[in-house]
Design a protein around this motif. Sequence first.
Motif, mmCIF file in Angstrom:
data_model
loop_
_atom_site.group_PDB
_atom_site.id
_atom_site.type_symbol
_atom_site.label_atom_id
_atom_site.label_comp_id
_atom_site.label_asym_id
_atom_site.label_seq_id
_atom_site.Cartn_x
_atom_site.Cartn_y
_atom_site.Cartn_z
ATOM 1 N N GLY A 109 7.965 18.245 21.063
ATOM 2 C CA GLY A 109 8.502 18.350 19.826
ATOM 3 C C GLY A 109 8.797 19.671 19.457
ATOM 4 N N ILE A 110 10.404 19.942 20.122
ATOM 5 C CA ILE A 110 10.761 22.158 19.541
ATOM 6 C C ILE A 110 12.158 21.737 18.541
ATOM 7 C CG2 ILE A 110 11.628 23.818 20.802
ATOM 8 C CD1 ILE A 110 8.920 23.370 21.755
ATOM 9 N N ALA A 126 -2.049 17.831 31.301
ATOM 10 C CA ALA A 126 -0.883 17.519 31.178
ATOM 11 C C ALA A 126 0.167 18.228 32.565
ATOM 12 C CB ALA A 126 0.365 17.581 30.185
ATOM 13 N N ASP A 127 0.422 16.989 33.751
ATOM 14 C CA ASP A 127 0.907 17.095 35.069
ATOM 15 C C ASP A 127 2.860 17.563 35.082
ATOM 16 O OD1 ASP A 127 -0.963 15.973 37.315
ATOM 17 O OD2 ASP A 127 -0.837 14.771 35.463
ATOM 18 N N ARG A 128 3.122 16.909 34.069
ATOM 19 C CA ARG A 128 4.375 17.606 33.955
ATOM 20 C C ARG A 128 4.624 18.220 32.191
ATOM 21 N NH1 ARG A 128 8.113 13.993 37.288
ATOM 22 N NH2 ARG A 128 6.688 13.595 38.914
ATOM 23 N N ILE A 129 5.398 18.849 31.648
ATOM 24 C CA ILE A 129 5.457 18.905 30.040
ATOM 25 C C ILE A 129 7.372 18.938 30.046
ATOM 26 C CG2 ILE A 129 5.954 20.878 27.986
ATOM 27 C CD1 ILE A 129 3.055 19.715 29.289
ATOM 28 N N LEU A 130 7.663 18.011 29.148
ATOM 29 C CA LEU A 130 8.562 17.793 28.586
ATOM 30 C C LEU A 130 8.884 18.159 27.195
ATOM 31 C CD1 LEU A 130 10.463 14.414 28.755
ATOM 32 C CD2 LEU A 130 10.375 14.892 26.545
ATOM 33 N N LEU A 131 10.037 18.628 27.038
ATOM 34 C CA LEU A 131 10.394 19.872 25.643
ATOM 35 C C LEU A 131 11.778 19.164 25.586
ATOM 36 C CD1 LEU A 131 10.635 23.249 26.791
ATOM 37 C CD2 LEU A 131 7.959 21.628 26.082
ATOM 38 N N ASP A 132 11.435 18.013 24.171
ATOM 39 C CA ASP A 132 12.446 17.837 23.603
ATOM 40 C C ASP A 132 12.632 18.162 22.224
ATOM 41 O OD1 ASP A 132 14.108 15.612 22.687
ATOM 42 O OD2 ASP A 132 12.699 13.708 23.301
ATOM 43 N N LEU A 165 13.940 19.238 30.541
ATOM 44 C CA LEU A 165 14.686 19.322 29.326
ATOM 45 C C LEU A 165 14.652 17.901 29.006
ATOM 46 C CD1 LEU A 165 15.894 21.570 27.209
ATOM 47 C CD2 LEU A 165 17.676 21.464 29.125
ATOM 48 N N SER A 166 15.233 17.866 27.525
ATOM 49 C CA SER A 166 15.237 16.016 27.212
ATOM 50 C C SER A 166 16.187 17.603 25.315
ATOM 51 C CB SER A 166 14.704 15.250 26.940
ATOM 52 O OG SER A 166 15.429 14.016 26.475
ATOM 53 N N GLY A 167 16.217 15.620 25.018
ATOM 54 C CA GLY A 167 17.097 16.471 23.392
ATOM 55 C C GLY A 167 18.521 16.352 23.622
ATOM 56 N N GLY A 168 19.704 15.124 23.058
ATOM 57 C CA GLY A 168 20.719 15.706 22.945
ATOM 58 C C GLY A 168 22.079 15.786 24.144
ATOM 59 N N LEU A 169 20.875 15.516 24.902
ATOM 60 C CA LEU A 169 21.691 15.583 26.511
ATOM 61 C C LEU A 169 22.788 14.315 26.418
ATOM 62 C CD1 LEU A 169 18.906 17.239 29.033
ATOM 63 C CD2 LEU A 169 21.244 18.481 27.261
ATOM 64 N N ASP A 170 23.511 14.208 26.795
ATOM 65 C CA ASP A 170 25.235 13.717 27.520
ATOM 66 C C ASP A 170 25.555 14.277 28.705
ATOM 67 O OD1 ASP A 170 27.185 15.077 26.133
ATOM 68 O OD2 ASP A 170 26.728 13.919 24.441
ATOM 69 N N PRO A 171 27.010 13.003 28.833
ATOM 70 C CA PRO A 171 27.435 13.852 29.838
ATOM 71 C C PRO A 171 28.202 14.824 29.996
ATOM 72 C CG PRO A 171 27.740 11.766 30.294
ATOM 73 C CD PRO A 171 27.041 12.288 28.839
ATOM 74 N N ALA A 185 15.009 19.838 35.667
ATOM 75 C CA ALA A 185 14.960 18.059 35.748
ATOM 76 C C ALA A 185 14.889 18.047 33.783
ATOM 77 C CB ALA A 185 13.559 18.001 35.772
ATOM 78 N N VAL A 186 16.183 16.822 33.928
ATOM 79 C CA VAL A 186 16.603 16.378 32.813
ATOM 80 C C VAL A 186 16.722 15.371 32.654
ATOM 81 C CG1 VAL A 186 18.268 18.566 32.122
ATOM 82 C CG2 VAL A 186 19.010 16.263 33.937
ATOM 83 N N ASP A 187 16.616 14.865 31.438
ATOM 84 C CA ASP A 187 15.992 13.570 30.670
ATOM 85 C C ASP A 187 17.217 13.035 29.248
ATOM 86 O OD1 ASP A 187 14.173 11.334 29.623
ATOM 87 O OD2 ASP A 187 13.681 12.242 28.440
ATOM 88 N N VAL A 188 17.402 11.752 29.860
ATOM 89 C CA VAL A 188 18.256 11.163 28.811
ATOM 90 C C VAL A 188 18.603 9.459 28.572
ATOM 91 C CG1 VAL A 188 20.282 10.506 30.778
ATOM 92 C CG2 VAL A 188 21.387 10.731 28.221
ATOM 93 N N SER A 189 18.635 9.455 27.172
ATOM 94 C CA SER A 189 18.641 8.230 26.693
ATOM 95 C C SER A 189 19.394 7.941 25.993
ATOM 96 C CB SER A 189 17.041 7.783 25.714
ATOM 97 O OG SER A 189 16.801 6.982 25.517
ATOM 98 N N SER A 190 19.539 8.327 24.748
ATOM 99 C CA SER A 190 20.662 8.026 23.414
ATOM 100 C C SER A 190 22.210 7.928 24.503
ATOM 101 C CB SER A 190 20.387 8.655 22.261
ATOM 102 O OG SER A 190 20.154 10.240 22.151
#
Length: 214
Positions: A109-110, A126-132, A165-171, A185-190
């Motif tokens: 968490g950043i 860790a094999d990968r790091i996700l910054l959220d 990269l993650s956190g608050g991303l959307d189209p 690389a990007v990660d999206v959920s909400s």
Amino acid sequence: MNGVRVKICGLSTEDTLDAALEAGADLVGFVHFRESPRHVAPERAAALAARARGRAERVLLLVDPDDALLDALVEAADPDLIQLHGRETPERVAAVRARSRRPVMKALGIAVRDDLAGLAAYEGVADRILLDAKAPPDAALPGGNGRAFDWALLAGTRLPEGWMLSGGLDPASVGAALARTGARAVDVSSGVESGPGVKDPERIAAFVKAVRGR
């Protein structure tokens, strides 16, 4: 195709999983965390992971799992990658990696620049790091809160290869995020949901298109 990898996280139904796969997602994530609206039981995670086998990298998201939970979920879902999204120490990340015999992605968490100081300790295990975006102190969830962090914090920071990269991303925002951060690389959920935990196939497709269309 621009080589940016896309992860759609928090999938819980066959229809939305299919939408992510058909849109061209590289990774699909299944959350096992009871407090989350995206929580899936072991048998559901297993069914979804089996459906995605060979079509995308299958990610199992866990939050501070003990060994019993880790063993049960790895056996049920047979994930390609485990994502740890809690307060796991570097030592615990290494232990999970060894016990599961799976690669591990650790989410960090950043909120302020000092939060990036922990990168070095995790990079070696860790094999990968996700910054959220760091969750607020009163948040029920460690991620998936629809919040972005200040991408300018990353300027001048040496980031590990393969970081996500993650956190608050959307189209609408992902194009600017990629341009500002240089993420591959990007990660999206909400950001692809019509309501908490309810994935929207059209938003999923729009997100992947926004990434690929850059």
